[in-house]
Design a protein around this motif. Sequence first.
Motif, mmCIF file in Angstrom:
data_model
loop_
_atom_site.group_PDB
_atom_site.id
_atom_site.type_symbol
_atom_site.label_atom_id
_atom_site.label_comp_id
_atom_site.label_asym_id
_atom_site.label_seq_id
_atom_site.Cartn_x
_atom_site.Cartn_y
_atom_site.Cartn_z
ATOM 1 N N VAL A 75 0.822 -1.221 0.000
ATOM 2 C CA VAL A 75 0.000 0.000 0.000
ATOM 3 C C VAL A 75 0.852 1.266 0.000
ATOM 4 O O VAL A 75 0.322 2.377 0.070
ATOM 5 N N ALA A 76 2.174 1.103 -0.069
ATOM 6 C CA ALA A 76 3.082 2.253 0.068
ATOM 7 C C ALA A 76 2.987 3.233 -1.092
ATOM 8 O O ALA A 76 3.500 4.352 -0.989
ATOM 9 N N HIS A 77 2.349 2.845 -2.187
ATOM 10 C CA HIS A 77 2.187 3.790 -3.300
ATOM 11 C C HIS A 77 1.326 4.983 -2.875
ATOM 12 O O HIS A 77 1.350 6.033 -3.520
ATOM 13 N N LYS A 78 0.569 4.812 -1.787
ATOM 14 C CA LYS A 78 -0.235 5.913 -1.259
ATOM 15 C C LYS A 78 0.383 6.510 0.008
ATOM 16 O O LYS A 78 -0.260 7.292 0.700
ATOM 17 N N SER A 79 1.591 6.126 0.313
ATOM 18 C CA SER A 79 2.335 6.601 1.482
ATOM 19 C C SER A 79 1.899 5.889 2.766
ATOM 20 O O SER A 79 0.749 5.480 2.928
ATOM 21 N N VAL A 80 2.859 5.759 3.667
ATOM 22 C CA VAL A 80 2.656 5.141 4.969
ATOM 23 C C VAL A 80 2.999 6.174 6.033
ATOM 24 O O VAL A 80 4.060 6.789 5.983
ATOM 25 N N VAL A 81 2.097 6.380 6.984
ATOM 26 C CA VAL A 81 2.288 7.375 8.035
ATOM 27 C C VAL A 81 2.712 6.692 9.333
ATOM 28 O O VAL A 81 2.052 5.751 9.786
ATOM 29 N N PHE A 82 3.824 7.158 9.908
ATOM 30 C CA PHE A 82 4.249 6.750 11.242
ATOM 31 C C PHE A 82 3.917 7.907 12.183
ATOM 32 O O PHE A 82 4.515 8.972 12.100
ATOM 33 N N LEU A 83 2.966 7.705 13.058
ATOM 34 C CA LEU A 83 2.528 8.767 13.969
ATOM 35 C C LEU A 83 2.962 8.443 15.397
ATOM 36 O O LEU A 83 2.575 7.417 15.960
ATOM 37 N N GLN A 84 3.777 9.301 15.968
ATOM 38 C CA GLN A 84 4.304 9.154 17.321
ATOM 39 C C GLN A 84 5.111 7.879 17.521
ATOM 40 O O GLN A 84 4.928 7.187 18.528
ATOM 41 N N PRO A 85 6.014 7.505 16.610
ATOM 42 C CA PRO A 85 6.848 6.325 16.879
ATOM 43 C C PRO A 85 7.707 6.585 18.110
ATOM 44 O O PRO A 85 8.087 7.733 18.379
ATOM 45 N N PRO A 86 8.025 5.546 18.895
ATOM 46 C CA PRO A 86 8.775 5.746 20.134
ATOM 47 C C PRO A 86 10.201 6.216 19.903
ATOM 48 O O PRO A 86 10.806 6.818 20.784
ATOM 49 N N HIS A 87 10.757 5.917 18.714
ATOM 50 C CA HIS A 87 12.095 6.363 18.352
ATOM 51 C C HIS A 87 12.069 6.828 16.897
ATOM 52 O O HIS A 87 11.135 6.517 16.149
ATOM 53 N N ALA A 88 13.095 7.545 16.507
ATOM 54 C CA ALA A 88 13.198 7.991 15.120
ATOM 55 C C ALA A 88 13.328 6.776 14.198
ATOM 56 O O ALA A 88 14.156 5.896 14.447
ATOM 57 N N PRO A 89 12.517 6.679 13.152
ATOM 58 C CA PRO A 89 12.629 5.556 12.217
ATOM 59 C C PRO A 89 14.022 5.493 11.587
ATOM 60 O O PRO A 89 14.613 6.520 11.250
ATOM 61 N N GLN A 90 14.547 4.278 11.444
ATOM 62 C CA GLN A 90 15.864 4.059 10.871
ATOM 63 C C GLN A 90 15.702 3.871 9.366
ATOM 64 O O GLN A 90 15.216 2.851 8.897
ATOM 65 N N ALA A 91 16.074 4.877 8.600
ATOM 66 C CA ALA A 91 15.805 4.889 7.167
ATOM 67 C C ALA A 91 16.468 3.732 6.438
ATOM 68 O O ALA A 91 15.891 3.150 5.515
ATOM 69 N N ILE A 92 17.703 3.382 6.813
ATOM 70 C CA ILE A 92 18.422 2.309 6.119
ATOM 71 C C ILE A 92 17.725 0.975 6.328
ATOM 72 O O ILE A 92 17.547 0.183 5.390
ATOM 73 N N ALA A 93 17.308 0.703 7.576
ATOM 74 C CA ALA A 93 16.608 -0.552 7.856
ATOM 75 C C ALA A 93 15.283 -0.626 7.107
ATOM 76 O O ALA A 93 14.915 -1.668 6.560
ATOM 77 N N LEU A 94 14.544 0.484 7.075
ATOM 78 C CA LEU A 94 13.268 0.504 6.368
ATOM 79 C C LEU A 94 13.465 0.292 4.867
ATOM 80 O O LEU A 94 12.693 -0.419 4.225
ATOM 81 N N ALA A 95 14.515 0.897 4.309
ATOM 82 C CA ALA A 95 14.804 0.695 2.889
ATOM 83 C C ALA A 95 15.139 -0.760 2.621
ATOM 84 O O ALA A 95 14.775 -1.310 1.574
#
Length: 249
Positions: A75-95
């Motif tokens: 569903v990421a073609h419509k974007s994914v929202v992270f609201l109030q994650p406990p820590h900053a998302p790790q971009a490399i891991a997500l990629a």
Amino acid sequence: MISPNVHPQPEELHPSLWRASQLARCTTRCIDTGHAVLSKQLPNGGWPTGTLVDLLVQQPGIGEIRLLAPALRKVAHKSVVFLQPPHAPQAIALAGMGLAPSQLIWLIWLKSATSSDALWAAEQVLRSGSCGALLFWSTHVRPESLRRLHLAAQARETLFFALRPLAASQDASPAPLRLSLRPAPGGIEIGFLKRRGPQRDEPLFLPLAEHGKALSDRQVSRPAPVAAPAPTRLAAEAGTRSAREEVGH
């Protein structure tokens, strides 16, 4: 005319009916979890859209993002929202999980705001239908606020996951699907607290591939901010009295 000797299936009488011994079949659109062993345990064989899914986590960072990643990619073609994650998302891991930074919108700045601000922002994202998925972290949400978000989700087909502490399993929730998540060697242990189907007391072990931590106290690489949809941008102005009153706090 139905013969007296023929017993119709519950779903033939009404789509919301099912036998206690079987998983429910409903008209709600579902997204495959990407984990066959888990999908077999869920009604319609996947994560339901347009509804609240309660994920009660023993602690952040135990593999909850890796659990959801296959569905989020769909569903990421419509974007994914992270609201109030406990820590900053790790971009490399997500990629590494197939979620490009350009497909993500994270609203970390609400972590220091009032709970009503975050709830208001979540409701706007759900009602807008502009995003494929919303992951909402919260340590405490009142039952009436959960019901409000559940109703907002039903207006669209957004994947909506509320990630809350495991202790919240004792609280009431309108979510038709509630799962507990605990860490286990090589994966996570999933408990079925509530589902439309037979009760399952035995937890399910789900192995998860290692992709690094998706949520980290220290970001290795932080992408440039991604423009949020109009309803989400309004969250930057949350905190006003009218916004708080709208959420009911």
